[in-house]
Design a protein around this motif. Structure first.
Motif, PDB file in Angstrom:
ATOM      1  N   THR A  42      -4.083 -21.681 -29.203  1.00 33.59           N
ATOM      2  CA  THR A  42      -2.691 -21.464 -29.598  1.00 33.59           C
ATOM      3  C   THR A  42      -1.723 -22.447 -28.947  1.00 33.59           C
ATOM      4  OG1 THR A  42      -2.335 -19.877 -27.796  1.00 33.59           O
ATOM      5  CG2 THR A  42      -3.188 -19.019 -29.894  1.00 33.59           C
ATOM      6  N   GLY A  43      -2.215 -23.318 -28.083  1.00 37.16           N
ATOM      7  CA  GLY A  43      -1.346 -24.247 -27.350  1.00 37.16           C
ATOM      8  C   GLY A  43      -0.874 -23.665 -26.045  1.00 37.16           C
ATOM      9  N   SER A  44      -0.887 -22.360 -25.945  1.00 34.18           N
ATOM     10  CA  SER A  44      -0.548 -21.686 -24.694  1.00 34.18           C
ATOM     11  C   SER A  44      -1.502 -20.499 -24.482  1.00 34.18           C
ATOM     12  CB  SER A  44       0.899 -21.178 -24.720  1.00 34.18           C
ATOM     13  OG  SER A  44       1.226 -20.556 -23.493  1.00 34.18           O
ATOM     14  N   GLY A  45      -2.754 -20.720 -24.870  1.00 37.91           N
ATOM     15  CA  GLY A  45      -3.752 -19.670 -24.737  1.00 37.91           C
ATOM     16  C   GLY A  45      -4.796 -19.788 -25.824  1.00 37.91           C
ATOM     17  N   GLY A  65      -3.381  -1.357 -30.336  1.00 39.99           N
ATOM     18  CA  GLY A  65      -2.496  -2.251 -29.606  1.00 39.99           C
ATOM     19  C   GLY A  65      -3.270  -3.260 -28.789  1.00 39.99           C
ATOM     20  N   LEU A  66      -2.565  -3.951 -27.860  1.00 41.14           N
ATOM     21  CA  LEU A  66      -3.162  -4.921 -26.941  1.00 41.14           C
ATOM     22  C   LEU A  66      -3.366  -4.248 -25.586  1.00 41.14           C
ATOM     23  CD1 LEU A  66      -1.063  -8.129 -27.766  1.00 41.14           C
ATOM     24  CD2 LEU A  66      -3.406  -7.615 -28.482  1.00 41.14           C
ATOM     25  N   PHE A  67      -4.595  -4.378 -25.055  1.00 42.78           N
ATOM     26  CA  PHE A  67      -4.929  -3.692 -23.811  1.00 42.78           C
ATOM     27  C   PHE A  67      -5.718  -4.637 -22.903  1.00 42.78           C
ATOM     28  CE2 PHE A  67      -4.707  -0.570 -27.200  1.00 42.78           C
ATOM     29  CZ  PHE A  67      -3.851   0.388 -26.682  1.00 42.78           C
ATOM     30  N   GLY A  68      -5.566  -4.445 -21.602  1.00 44.49           N
ATOM     31  CA  GLY A  68      -6.363  -5.177 -20.630  1.00 44.49           C
ATOM     32  C   GLY A  68      -5.525  -5.898 -19.606  1.00 44.49           C
ATOM     33  N   THR A  69      -6.054  -6.029 -18.377  1.00 39.75           N
ATOM     34  CA  THR A  69      -5.387  -6.745 -17.288  1.00 39.75           C
ATOM     35  C   THR A  69      -6.281  -7.832 -16.701  1.00 39.75           C
ATOM     36  OG1 THR A  69      -6.196  -5.193 -15.603  1.00 39.75           O
ATOM     37  CG2 THR A  69      -4.116  -4.641 -16.708  1.00 39.75           C
ATOM     38  N   VAL A  70      -7.245  -8.320 -17.481  1.00 36.78           N
ATOM     39  CA  VAL A  70      -8.210  -9.305 -16.971  1.00 36.78           C
ATOM     40  C   VAL A  70      -7.562 -10.684 -16.940  1.00 36.78           C
ATOM     41  CG1 VAL A  70     -10.415 -10.446 -17.402  1.00 36.78           C
ATOM     42  CG2 VAL A  70     -10.180  -7.966 -17.751  1.00 36.78           C
ATOM     43  N   HIS A  71      -7.825 -11.425 -15.840  1.00 35.86           N
ATOM     44  CA  HIS A  71      -7.336 -12.791 -15.683  1.00 35.86           C
ATOM     45  C   HIS A  71      -8.499 -13.680 -15.257  1.00 35.86           C
ATOM     46  CE1 HIS A  71      -3.601 -10.534 -15.537  1.00 35.86           C
ATOM     47  NE2 HIS A  71      -2.895 -11.672 -15.626  1.00 35.86           N
ATOM     48  N   ALA A  72      -8.362 -14.984 -15.515  1.00 34.35           N
ATOM     49  CA  ALA A  72      -9.371 -15.959 -15.083  1.00 34.35           C
ATOM     50  C   ALA A  72      -8.712 -17.326 -14.949  1.00 34.35           C
ATOM     51  CB  ALA A  72     -10.534 -16.023 -16.068  1.00 34.35           C
ATOM     52  N   MET A  73      -9.215 -18.103 -13.975  1.00 34.67           N
ATOM     53  CA  MET A  73      -8.779 -19.486 -13.816  1.00 34.67           C
ATOM     54  C   MET A  73      -9.642 -20.342 -14.742  1.00 34.67           C
ATOM     55  SD  MET A  73      -6.340 -19.269 -11.642  1.00 34.67           S
ATOM     56  CE  MET A  73      -6.079 -21.032 -11.428  1.00 34.67           C
ATOM     57  N   VAL A  74      -9.001 -21.063 -15.674  1.00 33.46           N
ATOM     58  CA  VAL A  74      -9.725 -21.835 -16.690  1.00 33.46           C
ATOM     59  C   VAL A  74      -9.317 -23.296 -16.586  1.00 33.46           C
ATOM     60  CG1 VAL A  74     -10.197 -22.110 -19.147  1.00 33.46           C
ATOM     61  CG2 VAL A  74      -9.766 -19.825 -18.204  1.00 33.46           C
ATOM     62  N   ASP A  79      -2.244 -21.968 -13.087  1.00 38.80           N
ATOM     63  CA  ASP A  79      -2.151 -20.512 -13.064  1.00 38.80           C
ATOM     64  C   ASP A  79      -3.229 -19.911 -13.974  1.00 38.80           C
ATOM     65  OD1 ASP A  79       0.126 -20.462 -11.367  1.00 38.80           O
ATOM     66  OD2 ASP A  79       1.388 -20.991 -13.101  1.00 38.80           O
ATOM     67  N   PRO A  80      -3.604 -18.670 -13.726  1.00 36.01           N
ATOM     68  CA  PRO A  80      -4.658 -18.040 -14.541  1.00 36.01           C
ATOM     69  C   PRO A  80      -4.166 -17.719 -15.942  1.00 36.01           C
ATOM     70  CG  PRO A  80      -3.736 -16.444 -13.024  1.00 36.01           C
ATOM     71  CD  PRO A  80      -3.120 -17.770 -12.653  1.00 36.01           C
ATOM     72  N   ILE A  81      -5.149 -17.415 -16.812  1.00 34.44           N
ATOM     73  CA  ILE A  81      -4.879 -16.945 -18.169  1.00 34.44           C
ATOM     74  C   ILE A  81      -5.120 -15.445 -18.201  1.00 34.44           C
ATOM     75  CG2 ILE A  81      -5.601 -17.060 -20.588  1.00 34.44           C
ATOM     76  CD1 ILE A  81      -6.345 -19.940 -20.204  1.00 34.44           C
ATOM     77  N   ALA A  82      -4.227 -14.711 -18.802  1.00 35.02           N
ATOM     78  CA  ALA A  82      -4.381 -13.265 -18.965  1.00 35.02           C
ATOM     79  C   ALA A  82      -5.083 -12.972 -20.289  1.00 35.02           C
ATOM     80  CB  ALA A  82      -3.016 -12.584 -18.922  1.00 35.02           C
ATOM     81  N   LEU A  92     -12.443  -2.847 -32.325  1.00 34.66           N
ATOM     82  CA  LEU A  92     -12.135  -4.155 -31.761  1.00 34.66           C
ATOM     83  C   LEU A  92     -11.830  -5.156 -32.883  1.00 34.66           C
ATOM     84  CD1 LEU A  92     -12.076  -6.117 -29.334  1.00 34.66           C
ATOM     85  CD2 LEU A  92     -14.549  -6.423 -29.650  1.00 34.66           C
ATOM     86  N   LEU A  93     -10.663  -5.822 -32.754  1.00 34.90           N
ATOM     87  CA  LEU A  93     -10.264  -6.808 -33.756  1.00 34.90           C
ATOM     88  C   LEU A  93     -10.288  -8.239 -33.221  1.00 34.90           C
ATOM     89  CD1 LEU A  93      -7.201  -5.034 -35.458  1.00 34.90           C
ATOM     90  CD2 LEU A  93      -9.599  -5.051 -36.177  1.00 34.90           C
ATOM     91  N   ALA A  94      -9.857  -8.452 -31.969  1.00 33.83           N
ATOM     92  CA  ALA A  94      -9.744  -9.815 -31.485  1.00 33.83           C
ATOM     93  C   ALA A  94      -9.606  -9.830 -29.971  1.00 33.83           C
ATOM     94  CB  ALA A  94      -8.544 -10.527 -32.119  1.00 33.83           C
ATOM     95  N   LEU A  95      -9.837 -11.030 -29.417  1.00 33.77           N
ATOM     96  CA  LEU A  95      -9.616 -11.307 -28.005  1.00 33.77           C
ATOM     97  C   LEU A  95      -8.447 -12.285 -27.902  1.00 33.77           C
ATOM     98  CD1 LEU A  95     -10.450 -11.314 -24.964  1.00 33.77           C
ATOM     99  CD2 LEU A  95     -11.987 -13.227 -25.546  1.00 33.77           C
ATOM    100  N   HIS A  96      -7.446 -11.937 -27.071  1.00 30.71           N
ATOM    101  CA  HIS A  96      -6.264 -12.782 -26.903  1.00 30.71           C
ATOM    102  C   HIS A  96      -6.225 -13.325 -25.470  1.00 30.71           C
ATOM    103  CE1 HIS A  96      -4.139 -11.602 -30.668  1.00 30.71           C
ATOM    104  NE2 HIS A  96      -4.913 -10.523 -30.543  1.00 30.71           N
ATOM    105  N   GLY A  97      -5.823 -14.591 -25.327  1.00 30.23           N
ATOM    106  CA  GLY A  97      -5.615 -15.184 -24.024  1.00 30.23           C
ATOM    107  C   GLY A  97      -4.225 -15.769 -23.931  1.00 30.23           C
ATOM    108  N   ASP A  98      -3.467 -15.422 -22.868  1.00 32.18           N
ATOM    109  CA  ASP A  98      -2.080 -15.872 -22.692  1.00 32.18           C
ATOM    110  C   ASP A  98      -2.005 -16.670 -21.394  1.00 32.18           C
ATOM    111  OD1 ASP A  98       0.606 -16.296 -22.598  1.00 32.18           O
ATOM    112  OD2 ASP A  98       1.171 -14.177 -22.432  1.00 32.18           O
ATOM    113  N   ALA A  99      -1.641 -17.948 -21.509  1.00 28.34           N
ATOM    114  CA  ALA A  99      -1.567 -18.836 -20.340  1.00 28.34           C
ATOM    115  C   ALA A  99      -0.193 -18.843 -19.713  1.00 28.34           C
ATOM    116  CB  ALA A  99      -1.983 -20.255 -20.740  1.00 28.34           C
TER     117      ALA A  99
END
Length: 260
Positions: A42-45, A65-74, A79-82, A92-99
């Motif tokens: 997405t350019g930012s995740g 809805g959107l659920f989860g508090t997982v983060h990782a350094m990529v 800064d990590p991505i949530a 389950l529909l999708a996995l989202h990553g927010d940088a």
């Protein structure tokens, strides 16, 4: 997790399944049987579509809805991505990553290195996700924890048979015929016993020759040849040694009156 997804997607989804175990207890099973659909940077995740079979029954929890508090350094991001999962009625529909506004356009999420996967608790504190530490110990280990161990057995000495049969086996009689040693001097008793044995052999040979002449009509000439051959045989050194040994052995079993 499914090998059809990237390692980043699999590890993040494992952490999300643990993080959301109370909201979506069937999340790990859905992801295991799902296929990856559309993927986008997405350019930012990132965004990864997950296609779950419509025939799979859903659990009783039907969160949307959107659920989860997982983060990782990529990659080399500062800064990590949530990461969060998108659910609709528990599916389950999708996995989202927010940088968090960081530029991710140059990152290949399928091959980018990553580490420090963690979750956030209710106070916003990070907790490292360690699958090995979260795994419950096997109940089979409890089977090895018991107090009814077998007592230590002292090694017992082997049984030794001291009965009459064993004594007969241990006290074997000497051999009747034993080769005499060439350097062993002959005693007077040995000479007498040997002479008696030779005389006995001649007596037996004479009786056998007489019976052969009377009943088998054997020629006297043949008997003389036999006597000559027997005399030559008894003079051979090896035969003499055997006769001495036999005489000694027979002397051991000679029945003597008590007192001698």
């Amino acid at each position: 997790m499914s090998a059809r997804f990237s390692k980043l997607e699999r590890d993040v989804m494992a952490a999300l399944a643990h993080d959301l175990r109370h909201i979506a207890p069937d999340l790990a099973g859905q992801f295991e049987e799902s296929l990856p659909g559309t993927r986008r940077n997405t350019g930012s995740g990132l965004f990864t579509e997950t296609i779950v079979s419509s025939r799979r029954p859903l659990s009783s929890e039907r969160a949307t809805g959107l659920f989860g508090t997982v983060h990782a350094m990529v990659g080399d991001l500062a800064d990590p991505i949530a990461f969060q999962v998108e659910l609709r009625n528990g599916r389950l529909l999708a996995l989202h990553g927010d940088a968090y506004g960081q530029d991710t356009r140059a990152i290949d999420f399928a091959a980018a290195p990553f580490d420090q996967v963690f979750t956030l608790n209710d106070h916003g504190e990070s907790i490292a996700f360690d699958p090995a530490a979260l795994m419950r110990p096997s109940p089979l280990l409890d089977l090895h924890q018991h107090d009814d161990h077998d007592p230590v057995r002292l090694e017992e000495p082997p049984l030794v048979n001291r009965g009459p049969l064993q004594r007969l086996q241990d006290e074997r009689p000497p051999a009747l015929v034993r080769t005499a040693r060439t350097d062993e001097p002959l005693s007077e008793a040995d000479r007498e016993a040997t002479s008696s044995l030779i005389v006995g052999i001649w007596v037996i040979a004479g009786v056998a020759g007489l019976l052969a002449a009377l009943f088998a009509r054997v020629s006297i000439f043949i008997l003389f040849i036999g006597a000559f051959w027997l005399g030559a045989l008894l003079r051979k050194p090896m035969v003499r040694k055997a006769l001495v040994s036999a005489a000694r052995a027979l002397g051991r079993f000679e029945v003597r009156p008590s007192g001698f």
